[in-house]
Design an enzyme around this catalytic site. Structure first.
Site, mmCIF file in Angstrom:
data_model
loop_
_atom_site.group_PDB
_atom_site.id
_atom_site.type_symbol
_atom_site.label_atom_id
_atom_site.label_comp_id
_atom_site.label_asym_id
_atom_site.label_seq_id
_atom_site.Cartn_x
_atom_site.Cartn_y
_atom_site.Cartn_z
ATOM 1 N N CYS A 148 49.222 25.665 71.924
ATOM 2 C CA CYS A 148 50.251 26.616 71.473
ATOM 3 C C CYS A 148 51.342 26.788 72.509
ATOM 4 O O CYS A 148 51.040 26.959 73.692
ATOM 5 C CB CYS A 148 49.669 28.010 71.275
ATOM 6 S SG CYS A 148 48.439 28.114 70.011
ATOM 7 N N GLY A 187 52.146 22.898 65.013
ATOM 8 C CA GLY A 187 53.563 23.250 65.100
ATOM 9 C C GLY A 187 54.313 22.304 66.032
ATOM 10 O O GLY A 187 55.474 22.543 66.370
ATOM 11 N N ARG A 190 53.996 26.604 58.083
ATOM 12 C CA ARG A 190 53.301 27.442 59.062
ATOM 13 C C ARG A 190 54.152 27.654 60.313
ATOM 14 O O ARG A 190 54.298 28.748 60.796
ATOM 15 C CB ARG A 190 51.953 26.818 59.449
ATOM 16 C CG ARG A 190 51.282 27.661 60.518
ATOM 17 C CD ARG A 190 49.822 27.347 60.771
ATOM 18 N NE ARG A 190 49.371 28.168 61.896
ATOM 19 C CZ ARG A 190 48.161 28.625 62.071
ATOM 20 N NH1 ARG A 190 47.228 28.356 61.225
ATOM 21 N NH2 ARG A 190 47.860 29.353 63.110
#
Ligand code: XMP
Length: 485
Positions: free
Chosen positions: A308, A394, A407
């Protein structure tokens, strides 16, 4: 009304992560081997192991889901693919094993041997029950029957007519005994009118013995989950027949559009639904209110994932351990008992134990499972060591496959929220799971807890400093491979 900017800052509550705590050793008479780590993933889905693989395109497709369910956990098939492909992945898991196969491939007595050979090859099966137009079983055809037969012959002339069968109530032990005694590998299941109800294969009987802790549904098939966007009702409806749980795959579930879509979605589906991701008390309350009780589990954690960059980029985040405890508190206040799935940042069994101790029922991991043989993607050799690819959903690579776009890549966001790279190759799922569950059991032993519920009650946390983190790992020693010349 003036805004009290100063108080907002200085009264901010502590937000903690796995590295901030240890589990304090407690009075214990628990043998790690006796610890029961079975758990609930949702109100109704039961696992023998509290491990879930992340819905990510470098982590969970059918192969990972099959391997993990055989060990007692569950895989959640990612959604970065067309609906049909995701459904096919789920079906592959369901087909991998079952005690009684219900959708049996059959052939009719008037078909030709060549038809049977073609069907066997196409479906990779070695035997076909022969069923007449009245749906009654008239024989069985195995490879042995067709191997030396003339391809133009009718099935009725080459099939085995005396078929050993079982009734619908047959148990696995009875089936095994019968198959051994009769030296057969396929056992059709019929009703009193000889109507074919299903088929038991010796391969499935053995598989049950090989994987006694596998997570299975009532028909003996492996459990599987699938990721969906709450906005994508078509995907959810296409998947629900083939999965045991649908898992919301949204970075920020506490968003009014997502909540209202989820509210509509849960009315359309009959399968269990896990909401998420969230990480605060308010988000939990709003989720419960919006879904009006139609939620069966909650995915906890925002920004802790090893891939992330969400929090780095946006400074928004609810680290997994903190998220779990917030949700646990909110659920208790609401007098609701819902499984919490700790998602993101779990590097080893100790982190898993902390998450469970904080109120989680299961832990979801991407990084750890990405390094396994069964994750998508081949081995990469770098400097004599092996790695596997791993990337955030992502990341720009994942976003290029358009199905993950909603998303992490809404036009309004327009920023990458994940990175891509490689993780060390760890071996197969079975090896990784054995190591992980061994570590979990040892943690439970130190805490004096016999089960996850017992851990919730007995676990005591110790807050640790940076100096403590340094001391509580190998130090003052040069480990192999770390020598500097
Ligand atoms: P680990 O630490 O096991 O975390 O690698 C896996 C979890 O991370 C989440 N995930 C992402 N979060 N950007 C994010 O902010 C991303 O690109 C991304 N991809 C996955 C997800 O919850 C997963 O289970």
């Amino acid at each position: 009304m003036p805004i009290d900017f100063y108080s907002k800052l200085v009264n901010a509550s502590g937000v903690y992560t796995f590295r901030d705590f240890v589990l304090l050793p407690g009075r214990s008479d628990i043998e790690p081997s006796k610890v029961d780590i079975s758990t609930n993933l949702t109100k109704s889905v039961r696992l023998n192991l509290p491990l879930v693989s992340s819905p990510m395109d470098t982590v969970t497709e059918a192969e990972m889901a099959i391997a993990l369910a055989r060990q007692g956990g569950i895989g959640v098939i990612h959604r970065n693919m067309p609906i049909e492909e995701q459904v096919e992945n789920a079906k592959r898991v369901k087909r991998a094993e079952s005690f009684i196969i219900r959708d049996v491939v059959t052939i009719t007595p008037s078909d030709r041997v060549s038809d049977a050979m073609e069907l066997m090859q196409k479906k990779s099966i070695s035997g076909l029950p022969v069923v007449g137009t009245d749906e009654r079983l008239t024989g069985i055809l195995t490879r042995r029957d067709v191997n030396f037969a003339n391809p133009n012959e009718s099935i009725i002339d080459v099939m085995t007519k005396e078929v050993v069968c079982a009734g619908p109530e047959v148990t696995i032990e009875e089936a095994k005994r019968l198959m051994h005694k009769q030296k057969i590998e396929k056992l059709p299941v019929i009703d009193q009118n000889k109507k074919l109800l299903g088929l038991i294969t010796i391969k499935d009987v053995y598989s049950r013995e090989r994987f006694p802790f596998a997570a299975r549904d009532t028909q003996g098939r492996l459990l599987v989950g699938a990721a969906i966007s709450p906005h994508d009702v078509d995907r959810a409806k296409a998947l629900e027949k083939y999965v045991d749980v649908l898992v919301s795959d949204v970075a920020h579930f506490h968003n009014v559009n997502v909540l209202s879509s989820s509210k509509k979605l849960v009315k359309e589906i009959a399968t269990d639904f896990i909401a998420g991701n969230i990480g605060t008390i308010e988000a939990t309350k709003d989720t419960i209110d919006a879904l009006d009780g139609r939620v069966d589990g909650i995915r906890a954690g925002v920004g802790s994932g090893s891939i992330c960059v969400t929090s780095e980029v946006t400074k928004a985040g609810a680290p997994t351990l903190f998220a779990v405890s917030q949700i646990a508190v909110a659920l208790q206040e609401a007098k609701m008992s819902l499984p919490i799935i700790a998602d993101g940042g779990i590097r080893a069994a100790g982190d898993g134990a902390l998450a469970l101790a904080a109120g989680a029922s299961a832990v979801m991991m991407g990084n750890v499972f990405a390094g396994c043989t069964e994750s998508p993607g081949g081995l990469i050799k770098i400097g004599g060591k092996y790695y596997k690819p791993y990337r955030g959903m992502g990341s720009s690579g994942s976003r290029q496959r358009r199905f993950a776009m909603d998303r992490y890549n809404q036009p309004a966001k327009g920023i990458a929220e994940g990175v891509e790279g490689v993780v060390p190759y760890r071996g197969d799922v079975q090896t990784v799971v054995e190591e992980f569950s061994g570590g979990l059991r040892a943690s439970f032993g130190y805490a004096g807890a016999i089960s996850i519920r017992d851990l919730w009650v007995k676990a005591k946390f110790g807050a640790i400093t940076a100096a403590g983190i340094d001391e509580l790992r190998p130090h003052s020693i040069i480990l192999p491979g770390e020598e500097k010349i």
